[in-house]
Write an enzyme that holds these catalytic residues in place. Structure first.
Site, mmCIF file in Angstrom:
data_model
loop_
_atom_site.group_PDB
_atom_site.id
_atom_site.type_symbol
_atom_site.label_atom_id
_atom_site.label_comp_id
_atom_site.label_asym_id
_atom_site.label_seq_id
_atom_site.Cartn_x
_atom_site.Cartn_y
_atom_site.Cartn_z
ATOM 1 N N LYS A 140 48.026 -41.662 31.933
ATOM 2 C CA LYS A 140 48.969 -41.967 33.014
ATOM 3 C C LYS A 140 48.350 -42.937 34.015
ATOM 4 O O LYS A 140 48.976 -43.906 34.458
ATOM 5 C CB LYS A 140 49.372 -40.681 33.744
ATOM 6 C CG LYS A 140 50.307 -39.766 32.979
ATOM 7 C CD LYS A 140 50.668 -38.564 33.858
ATOM 8 C CE LYS A 140 51.608 -37.613 33.152
ATOM 9 N NZ LYS A 140 51.947 -36.453 34.015
ATOM 10 N N LYS A 143 58.267 -31.808 39.297
ATOM 11 C CA LYS A 143 57.637 -30.878 40.244
ATOM 12 C C LYS A 143 57.030 -31.627 41.427
ATOM 13 O O LYS A 143 57.207 -31.254 42.588
ATOM 14 C CB LYS A 143 56.555 -30.063 39.536
ATOM 15 C CG LYS A 143 55.941 -28.972 40.409
ATOM 16 C CD LYS A 143 54.686 -28.366 39.789
ATOM 17 C CE LYS A 143 54.967 -27.725 38.469
ATOM 18 N NZ LYS A 143 53.764 -27.050 37.909
ATOM 19 N N GLY A 158 54.220 -26.944 33.632
ATOM 20 C CA GLY A 158 55.399 -27.566 33.048
ATOM 21 C C GLY A 158 55.796 -26.977 31.712
ATOM 22 O O GLY A 158 56.969 -26.701 31.455
ATOM 23 N N ARG A 159 54.831 -26.765 30.822
ATOM 24 C CA ARG A 159 55.144 -26.259 29.484
ATOM 25 C C ARG A 159 55.532 -24.787 29.496
ATOM 26 O O ARG A 159 55.981 -24.248 28.483
ATOM 27 C CB ARG A 159 53.946 -26.493 28.565
ATOM 28 C CG ARG A 159 52.650 -25.841 29.041
ATOM 29 C CD ARG A 159 51.467 -26.421 28.286
ATOM 30 N NE ARG A 159 50.173 -25.957 28.775
ATOM 31 C CZ ARG A 159 49.547 -26.456 29.816
ATOM 32 N NH1 ARG A 159 50.112 -27.427 30.540
ATOM 33 N NH2 ARG A 159 48.349 -26.009 30.168
ATOM 34 N N HIS A 186 62.208 -29.749 1.257
ATOM 35 C CA HIS A 186 62.519 -31.014 0.584
ATOM 36 C C HIS A 186 61.761 -32.176 1.227
ATOM 37 O O HIS A 186 62.125 -33.334 1.046
ATOM 38 C CB HIS A 186 64.026 -31.266 0.633
ATOM 39 C CG HIS A 186 64.820 -30.222 -0.080
ATOM 40 N ND1 HIS A 186 65.200 -30.337 -1.394
ATOM 41 C CD2 HIS A 186 65.288 -29.013 0.337
ATOM 42 C CE1 HIS A 186 65.877 -29.267 -1.759
ATOM 43 N NE2 HIS A 186 65.945 -28.446 -0.730
ATOM 44 N N GLU A 193 48.805 -28.508 24.451
ATOM 45 C CA GLU A 193 48.424 -28.867 25.811
ATOM 46 C C GLU A 193 47.655 -27.732 26.478
ATOM 47 O O GLU A 193 46.839 -27.961 27.362
ATOM 48 C CB GLU A 193 49.677 -29.215 26.629
ATOM 49 C CG GLU A 193 49.381 -29.979 27.916
ATOM 50 C CD GLU A 193 50.636 -30.558 28.555
ATOM 51 O OE1 GLU A 193 50.974 -31.725 28.254
ATOM 52 O OE2 GLU A 193 51.288 -29.841 29.337
ATOM 53 N N GLU A 234 57.978 -41.955 34.966
ATOM 54 C CA GLU A 234 59.076 -42.113 34.024
ATOM 55 C C GLU A 234 60.374 -41.538 34.586
ATOM 56 O O GLU A 234 61.454 -42.123 34.443
ATOM 57 C CB GLU A 234 58.741 -41.404 32.697
ATOM 58 C CG GLU A 234 57.568 -41.989 31.949
ATOM 59 C CD GLU A 234 56.275 -41.231 32.218
ATOM 60 O OE1 GLU A 234 55.420 -41.223 31.330
ATOM 61 O OE2 GLU A 234 56.133 -40.658 33.314
#
Length: 519
Positions: A490, A200, A257-258, A375, A344, A206
């Site tokens: 960050k 954005k 973002g999420r 399991h 978040e 990264e």
């Protein structure tokens, strides 16, 4: 008024002390299961295996009313500035991820929401034209982004792969770990590959690092990377540069973002895989659930009911985690997306007045598909010392419709049988003279069921969880739409990176000590 000041909270505390036992004879009956369920948007929510009775549910609905949950949902979807905290510096934005899919019928009429949905429709039409012109040149798409630029889109892509166009495939790279990029580019046909870079701000460390690494694969083969790269970014960001990209698509600050999976952040990959009509079906499913969350009465509002049950478990029964278990392999990465969406959003220690809260906010969210989890970690869920509420998700039909009757039942029937059996076993437990074979029971769960996980229902499922999270934040009176807790690490990482520059013999322990000295 704070959460603890609400009259309904005081009543719910008293009801929690009184207790509600699923193991009580005559309590968990077929009649209870039938009466503790509601349906909407193709889904049925069943909560008969939660530790609630009619008095508790009435008090929870009173909590929703007192906390103005539906009023705040209306404010959010109308585009009022709700991403804010009174008296302190904050983002001060609207929250309009719902507008990204609000260009069908019954659109929100407010000016901010309408403007946002108009912008989203422009991007949708631009994407449609782009794919008509360029889509046939590519068979494979790699999306590069991190956080919400990867988790939600990847969860949706995996969940809808069964409906993908023949010959189309999608992969994701998020981690700055170079091995992830090497894996993604191993053995692919570069000439038939398109790379989508998502940031954005246009400045995510990264993602920009990974973009340069991704471009290097094309450059090594003498291929002009400009003809293979697409940007999804904010308008005017450093990435909004047509000279470097085959196409540019926009996202906005009012979409976190999420919450961005149905915007162009997920849209390019989804439309590439499913065709524009498949992407549109996801949007329609999400929009249908948006309208349900906005207008359905409290007693019939699926995400609100689920939010209230979560608050009951977290704040009054003091259960610290919540496991989300989809009995669908297609939802393999959905719990990972919901970890971000929920934790978040509601992992906050101050309220909207900037004051430290004196109650628990968001739980730890985790999960894996069933029956795999049975399991693995179900031992702790059944006999561990901590009680873990479960949210099951299941579907009557499989996606591929490729199944086989073995010993009288199909694999899909066996899958669902396990789901239902686990809910009953957790609720009722098992008495035994052998303490090692004793199960205490009274462990709550709810389930969300639908006919089939197709693109429409996938969109509705996504929005259901987005609104469950938002409703909980509204009732707790916290800001679910910023993420300051992500920023500190960050900033410090940038300082540590400086320790690496020009050093091939980097000593990790020394760098960590130097970082501590600089604090």
């Amino acid at each position: 008024m704070g959460f603890l000041d609400l009259e309904s909270v005081k009543k719910l505390k008293a009801l929690a002390d009184k207790g509600c036992d699923l193991r009580k004879e005559g309590f968990l009956t077929p009649e209870r299961i039938s009466s503790h369920q509601k349906s909407a948007c193709g889904f049925k929510l069943l909560w008969g295996c939660e530790r609630v009775d009619s008095e508790i549910m009435d008090a929870l609905f009173a909590l929703a009313k007192e906390g103005k949950a539906l009023d705040k949902m209306k404010a959010m979807q109308s585009g009022e500035v709700i991403n804010s905290i009174e008296g302190v510096e904050s983002e001060n934005r609207s929250v309009l991820h719902t507008a990204m899919r609000d260009f069908f019928e019954d659109r929100i009429a407010s000016a901010p929401a309408k403007k946002a949905s108009d912008e989203a429709k422009k991007e949708f039409d631009k994407l449609k034209s782009f794919l008509e012109k360029e889509g046939s040149k590519f068979d494979h798409l790699i999306q590069v982004g991190i956080g919400g630029s990867e988790l939600g889109p990847k969860a949706l892509v995996i969940a809808s792969t069964a409906y993908g166009k023949k010959g189309k495939s999608v992969d994701f790279v998020s981690n700055v770990d170079p091995d992830d990029m090497a894996r993604a580019f191993k053995g692919i046909n570069l000439k038939r590959t398109i790379v989508v870079i998502v940031s954005k701000s246009g400045g995510t460390m990264e993602t920009l690092t990974n973009e340069k690494l991704a471009r290097s694969y094309f450059e090594k083969e003498g291929i002009d990377s400009k003809d293979h790269f697409v940007a999804v970014t904010g308008k005017g960001s450093p990435m909004d540069d047509p000279s470097r990209y085959l196409g540019c698509f926009y996202i906005w600050d009012f979409v976190g973002g999420r919450y961005s999976a149905t915007s162009m952040v997920g849209g390019v990959a989804l439309a590439f895989l499913l065709g524009i009509e498949g992407y549109e079906a996801i949007l329609k499913g999400a929009s249908t659930m948006d309208k349900h969350a906005l207008s359905a009465p409290m007693e019939k509002n699926l995400p609100l009911i689920s939010a209230l049950l979560g608050i009951w478990n977290r704040n009054f029964l003091e259960m610290a985690t919540c496991a989300i278990i989809p009995y669908s392999q297609a939802l393999l990465r959905f719990p990972a997306h919901l970890q971000q969406c929920d934790m978040e959003s509601n992992g906050k220690h101050i309220d909207r007045l900037g004051k430290r809260v004196k109650f628990h906010t968001g739980p730890v969210i985790w999960g894996e598909p069933g029956t795999n989890g049975q399991h693995s970690f179900y031992q702790l869920i059944h006999q561990g010392t901590d009680i873990v509420p479960l949210e099951f998700v299941g579907f009557e039909k499989s996606q591929y419709a490729e199944d086989l009757d073995v010993d009288g039942t199909t694999s899909q029937q066996k899958l669902l049988s396990n789901l239902f059996a686990q809910a009953v076993a957790l609720a009722l437990g098992q008495k035994s003279d052998n303490p090692n074979k004793s199960f205490e029971g009274n462990r709550p769960s709810r389930m969300l069921l639908a006919k089939q996980l197709d693109p429409f229902h996938l969109g509705a499922l996504l929005a259901y969880y987005e609104h469950k999270v938002a409703f909980q934040g509204f009732i707790w009176n916290i800001n679910s739409f910023d993420q300051e807790g992500v920023q500190l690490g960050k900033k410090l990482a940038v300082r540590v990176i400086d320790e690496f520059k020009g050093k091939n013999d980097f000593i990790l322990g020394k760098a960590f000590i130097n970082e501590l000295k600089g604090l």
